[in-house]
Design a protein around this motif. Sequence first.
Motif, PDB file in Angstrom:
ATOM      1  N   GLN A  31       0.827  -1.212   0.000  1.00  0.00           N
ATOM      2  CA  GLN A  31       0.000   0.000   0.000  1.00  0.00           C
ATOM      3  C   GLN A  31       0.864   1.266   0.000  1.00  0.00           C
ATOM      4  OE1 GLN A  31      -2.461  -0.511   3.486  1.00  0.00           O
ATOM      5  NE2 GLN A  31      -3.437  -2.368   2.678  1.00  0.00           N
ATOM      6  N   LEU A  32       2.070   1.170   0.554  1.00  0.00           N
ATOM      7  CA  LEU A  32       2.981   2.314   0.510  1.00  0.00           C
ATOM      8  C   LEU A  32       3.568   2.535  -0.877  1.00  0.00           C
ATOM      9  CD1 LEU A  32       5.005   1.653   3.793  1.00  0.00           C
ATOM     10  CD2 LEU A  32       3.255   3.414   3.448  1.00  0.00           C
ATOM     11  N   ILE A  33       3.524   1.498  -1.716  1.00  0.00           N
ATOM     12  CA  ILE A  33       4.159   1.532  -3.033  1.00  0.00           C
ATOM     13  C   ILE A  33       3.174   1.870  -4.136  1.00  0.00           C
ATOM     14  CG2 ILE A  33       5.330   0.077  -4.760  1.00  0.00           C
ATOM     15  CD1 ILE A  33       6.479  -1.524  -2.386  1.00  0.00           C
ATOM     16  N   GLU A  34       1.983   1.314  -4.064  1.00  0.00           N
ATOM     17  CA  GLU A  34       1.039   1.401  -5.181  1.00  0.00           C
ATOM     18  C   GLU A  34      -0.323   1.879  -4.685  1.00  0.00           C
ATOM     19  OE1 GLU A  34      -0.218   0.842  -9.231  1.00  0.00           O
ATOM     20  OE2 GLU A  34       1.691   1.128  -8.212  1.00  0.00           O
ATOM     21  N   GLY A  35      -0.964   2.680  -5.518  1.00  0.00           N
ATOM     22  CA  GLY A  35      -2.302   3.145  -5.189  1.00  0.00           C
ATOM     23  C   GLY A  35      -2.356   4.644  -4.981  1.00  0.00           C
ATOM     24  N   ALA A  36      -3.579   5.169  -4.930  1.00  0.00           N
ATOM     25  CA  ALA A  36      -3.771   6.607  -4.756  1.00  0.00           C
ATOM     26  C   ALA A  36      -3.168   7.067  -3.433  1.00  0.00           C
ATOM     27  CB  ALA A  36      -5.271   6.929  -4.789  1.00  0.00           C
ATOM     28  N   GLY A  37      -2.327   8.072  -3.515  1.00  0.00           N
ATOM     29  CA  GLY A  37      -1.714   8.624  -2.315  1.00  0.00           C
ATOM     30  C   GLY A  37      -0.636   7.779  -1.700  1.00  0.00           C
ATOM     31  N   ALA A  38      -0.122   6.779  -2.439  1.00  0.00           N
ATOM     32  CA  ALA A  38       0.925   5.912  -1.896  1.00  0.00           C
ATOM     33  C   ALA A  38       2.148   6.737  -1.516  1.00  0.00           C
ATOM     34  CB  ALA A  38       1.300   4.839  -2.911  1.00  0.00           C
ATOM     35  N   ALA A  39       2.661   6.514  -0.312  1.00  0.00           N
ATOM     36  CA  ALA A  39       3.761   7.341   0.203  1.00  0.00           C
ATOM     37  C   ALA A  39       5.044   7.168  -0.597  1.00  0.00           C
ATOM     38  CB  ALA A  39       4.017   7.002   1.666  1.00  0.00           C
ATOM     39  N   MET A  40       5.212   5.998  -1.223  1.00  0.00           N
ATOM     40  CA  MET A  40       6.432   5.753  -1.994  1.00  0.00           C
ATOM     41  C   MET A  40       6.169   5.750  -3.493  1.00  0.00           C
ATOM     42  SD  MET A  40       8.767   3.066   0.160  1.00  0.00           S
ATOM     43  CE  MET A  40       7.549   1.771   0.343  1.00  0.00           C
ATOM     44  N   PHE A  41       5.163   6.512  -3.902  1.00  0.00           N
ATOM     45  CA  PHE A  41       4.859   6.603  -5.336  1.00  0.00           C
ATOM     46  C   PHE A  41       6.083   7.107  -6.095  1.00  0.00           C
ATOM     47  CE2 PHE A  41       3.571   9.059  -9.050  1.00  0.00           C
ATOM     48  CZ  PHE A  41       2.805   8.126  -9.716  1.00  0.00           C
ATOM     49  N   GLY A  42       6.459   6.398  -7.162  1.00  0.00           N
ATOM     50  CA  GLY A  42       7.578   6.820  -7.989  1.00  0.00           C
ATOM     51  C   GLY A  42       8.925   6.312  -7.555  1.00  0.00           C
ATOM     52  N   VAL A  43       8.992   5.650  -6.397  1.00  0.00           N
ATOM     53  CA  VAL A  43      10.285   5.151  -5.913  1.00  0.00           C
ATOM     54  C   VAL A  43      10.750   3.945  -6.738  1.00  0.00           C
ATOM     55  CG1 VAL A  43      11.441   4.023  -3.972  1.00  0.00           C
ATOM     56  CG2 VAL A  43      10.002   6.041  -3.582  1.00  0.00           C
TER      57      VAL A  43
ATOM     58  N   SER B  56      10.513   1.365 -10.145  1.00  0.00           N
ATOM     59  CA  SER B  56      10.147   1.271 -11.562  1.00  0.00           C
ATOM     60  C   SER B  56       9.044   0.233 -11.732  1.00  0.00           C
ATOM     61  CB  SER B  56      11.367   0.858 -12.392  1.00  0.00           C
ATOM     62  OG  SER B  56      11.717  -0.504 -12.130  1.00  0.00           O
ATOM     63  N   GLY B  57       8.488   0.175 -12.921  1.00  0.00           N
ATOM     64  CA  GLY B  57       7.446  -0.812 -13.195  1.00  0.00           C
ATOM     65  C   GLY B  57       7.934  -2.231 -12.972  1.00  0.00           C
ATOM     66  N   TYR B  58       9.145  -2.525 -13.429  1.00  0.00           N
ATOM     67  CA  TYR B  58       9.704  -3.857 -13.222  1.00  0.00           C
ATOM     68  C   TYR B  58       9.920  -4.142 -11.741  1.00  0.00           C
ATOM     69  CZ  TYR B  58      13.290  -7.449 -12.793  1.00  0.00           C
ATOM     70  OH  TYR B  58      14.013  -8.552 -12.401  1.00  0.00           O
ATOM     71  N   GLU B  59      10.432  -3.171 -11.002  1.00  0.00           N
ATOM     72  CA  GLU B  59      10.694  -3.367  -9.579  1.00  0.00           C
ATOM     73  C   GLU B  59       9.389  -3.590  -8.813  1.00  0.00           C
ATOM     74  OE1 GLU B  59      14.782  -0.650  -9.405  1.00  0.00           O
ATOM     75  OE2 GLU B  59      12.826   0.227  -8.936  1.00  0.00           O
ATOM     76  N   LYS B  60       8.356  -2.869  -9.177  1.00  0.00           N
ATOM     77  CA  LYS B  60       7.049  -3.083  -8.534  1.00  0.00           C
ATOM     78  C   LYS B  60       6.515  -4.477  -8.857  1.00  0.00           C
ATOM     79  CE  LYS B  60       4.898   0.684  -9.945  1.00  0.00           C
ATOM     80  NZ  LYS B  60       3.830   1.700 -10.064  1.00  0.00           N
ATOM     81  N   GLN B  61       6.737  -4.920 -10.102  1.00  0.00           N
ATOM     82  CA  GLN B  61       6.271  -6.255 -10.471  1.00  0.00           C
ATOM     83  C   GLN B  61       6.987  -7.318  -9.658  1.00  0.00           C
ATOM     84  OE1 GLN B  61       3.753  -6.550 -13.048  1.00  0.00           O
ATOM     85  NE2 GLN B  61       3.520  -8.466 -11.910  1.00  0.00           N
ATOM     86  N   LEU B  62       8.287  -7.135  -9.406  1.00  0.00           N
ATOM     87  CA  LEU B  62       9.032  -8.060  -8.548  1.00  0.00           C
ATOM     88  C   LEU B  62       8.390  -8.164  -7.167  1.00  0.00           C
ATOM     89  CD1 LEU B  62      12.842  -7.289  -9.099  1.00  0.00           C
ATOM     90  CD2 LEU B  62      11.686  -9.465  -9.546  1.00  0.00           C
ATOM     91  N   ILE B  63       8.148  -7.003  -6.559  1.00  0.00           N
ATOM     92  CA  ILE B  63       7.587  -6.983  -5.205  1.00  0.00           C
ATOM     93  C   ILE B  63       6.179  -7.559  -5.206  1.00  0.00           C
ATOM     94  CG2 ILE B  63       6.878  -5.480  -3.303  1.00  0.00           C
ATOM     95  CD1 ILE B  63       9.147  -3.565  -4.182  1.00  0.00           C
ATOM     96  N   HIS B  64       5.386  -7.188  -6.190  1.00  0.00           N
ATOM     97  CA  HIS B  64       4.008  -7.678  -6.288  1.00  0.00           C
ATOM     98  C   HIS B  64       3.972  -9.200  -6.359  1.00  0.00           C
ATOM     99  CE1 HIS B  64       0.361  -8.959  -8.445  1.00  0.00           C
ATOM    100  NE2 HIS B  64      -0.235  -7.922  -7.877  1.00  0.00           N
ATOM    101  N   ASP B  65       4.767  -9.783  -7.277  1.00  0.00           N
ATOM    102  CA  ASP B  65       4.727 -11.232  -7.455  1.00  0.00           C
ATOM    103  C   ASP B  65       5.348 -11.960  -6.271  1.00  0.00           C
ATOM    104  OD1 ASP B  65       3.504 -10.762  -9.855  1.00  0.00           O
ATOM    105  OD2 ASP B  65       5.260 -11.181 -11.089  1.00  0.00           O
ATOM    106  N   TRP B  66       6.319 -11.332  -5.613  1.00  0.00           N
ATOM    107  CA  TRP B  66       6.925 -11.930  -4.423  1.00  0.00           C
ATOM    108  C   TRP B  66       5.916 -12.013  -3.284  1.00  0.00           C
ATOM    109  CZ3 TRP B  66       8.552  -9.136   0.189  1.00  0.00           C
ATOM    110  CH2 TRP B  66       9.259  -9.920   1.096  1.00  0.00           C
ATOM    111  N   ILE B  67       5.144 -10.963  -3.085  1.00  0.00           N
ATOM    112  CA  ILE B  67       4.119 -10.978  -2.041  1.00  0.00           C
ATOM    113  C   ILE B  67       2.996 -11.931  -2.409  1.00  0.00           C
ATOM    114  CG2 ILE B  67       2.355  -9.608  -0.853  1.00  0.00           C
ATOM    115  CD1 ILE B  67       4.203  -7.182  -1.123  1.00  0.00           C
ATOM    116  N   ALA B  68       2.560 -11.879  -3.674  1.00  0.00           N
ATOM    117  CA  ALA B  68       1.403 -12.672  -4.100  1.00  0.00           C
ATOM    118  C   ALA B  68       1.672 -14.168  -3.967  1.00  0.00           C
ATOM    119  CB  ALA B  68       1.034 -12.325  -5.534  1.00  0.00           C
ATOM    120  N   GLY B  69       2.892 -14.596  -4.299  1.00  0.00           N
ATOM    121  CA  GLY B  69       3.216 -16.011  -4.163  1.00  0.00           C
ATOM    122  C   GLY B  69       2.230 -16.904  -4.896  1.00  0.00           C
ATOM    123  N   GLU B  70       1.565 -17.773  -4.161  1.00  0.00           N
ATOM    124  CA  GLU B  70       0.627 -18.724  -4.761  1.00  0.00           C
ATOM    125  C   GLU B  70      -0.766 -18.145  -4.965  1.00  0.00           C
ATOM    126  OE1 GLU B  70       0.646 -22.160  -2.312  1.00  0.00           O
ATOM    127  OE2 GLU B  70       2.783 -22.601  -2.635  1.00  0.00           O
TER     128      GLU B  70
END
Length: 459
Positions: free
Chosen positions: A353-365, A367-381
Amino acid sequence: MTLLTALSGQPASLTHSAQGRHQQVYQQLHGETQDATELAREYLHDQLALVEATDCDLPEAPEQLLAWVEQRCAEVAQAYADYLEQRRQGGPRRYFQNKAHALYFLQCVAPTKQVDGAWLYGLLRYWQDQRFDGLLTTYLEELGDGEAAQNHVVIYRKLLSEHDADSEAGLEDDHYLQGALQLALGVCADEFLPEVIGFNLGYEQLPLHLLITAYELSELGIDPYYFTLHVTIDNASSGHACKAAQSVLNLLPLGEGRADFYRRVAAGYRLNDLGAGATSVIKQFNLQDQVVAMLERKRAFGQHMHSDYCRFEGQTVNQWLAKPGQIGAFLKALEDKGWIQHNQDPANSRFWQLIEGAGAAMFGVFSGYEKQLIHDWIAGEWVASERVPPVRPGRGSRFAREQHRPADPDTQALAESLCNLPDVQQLNALIPWLSARRHCTPAGLYATRRFIQLRARLR
């Protein structure tokens, strides 16, 4: 500030480890430095020495090459049919675990893809010799015949840009080897002509991994057009694979040097085996390791940027980021405190939530690829209820918006410099603009179109 807020927009030079030899050669040759020829010659001698004693699956007699190409193509077609049947029966993807894995692959092979065809550049000077027609046609088609929508480098760069995955951060020296080889062959084409022809023979064969990559990229919502384009033009009946084999036959000496020439063709062919190949790059991916490595690269820029409001395992964020090697433990501390909820929708995790979404505190920190890494790592199965629709290969439509661009000064200057030159001098003056560095620029695209026109007129 919150976690890693100040890490975006840092100079690339600060995020890279010390350059290795392959990367240095790659950048110097791509940059067209003054000592490029000597550098390329030395590099090629070193790489050829590495493959001198390796196995080669080329037929013993060059006259068997066309049949060999057809047989290889038939085997790939059968293997791909078997893959499709496995998928129809519910089998999993063979290559990519998730979208982050696919983007990782696209980044790692980018140094090679962004000099696509460069090994043939030095042959342009033979435009009057019909024996080189197949090789020159191959090179000009790699350049899209001067059309941005078909230029392979333009297509690949736009693919990376669409997914905000065009950073070189995290690339290893080995990822630059094949691109450095291709640039070196293009610079030293006269001295290494048999090796250039042999390398082209190997590179233009249709590989199974190309077909599977295109299929699985589409499943993951990534436009596979760059890869499907190569499937069509590398065919064995009339495409680059056929032209590559025929070019060997066209350029083989008729006299005493025939055997030595073919031996050198085989050496150039084996150069394709050096470096990180597509399947080895795919196998190297580990999602956890890539997340940790990515955050480690950003750590140095964020270690003084946070308040002491939040503590994890008794340490502030700044303290966690103060020393290298603590990122893995820091992520575990975030998990233990409930900020990361694995195998769930990432939207449920406070860290996401700090990374993605309206008003995210770390918006822009990130890249798209880096966010995809974090997203898929959290999502797991966890699997989203909405399936990503397959992406069909584009046909250049996404380039339509570029048709009305302001005049390019390099293009104008080039056109003006050609005005009073005879056709042959014009053609020779255009050749430098068809180099790996320049052909994908507006002036390079113009030069390619003009080169093709003049060559047709003078033949």
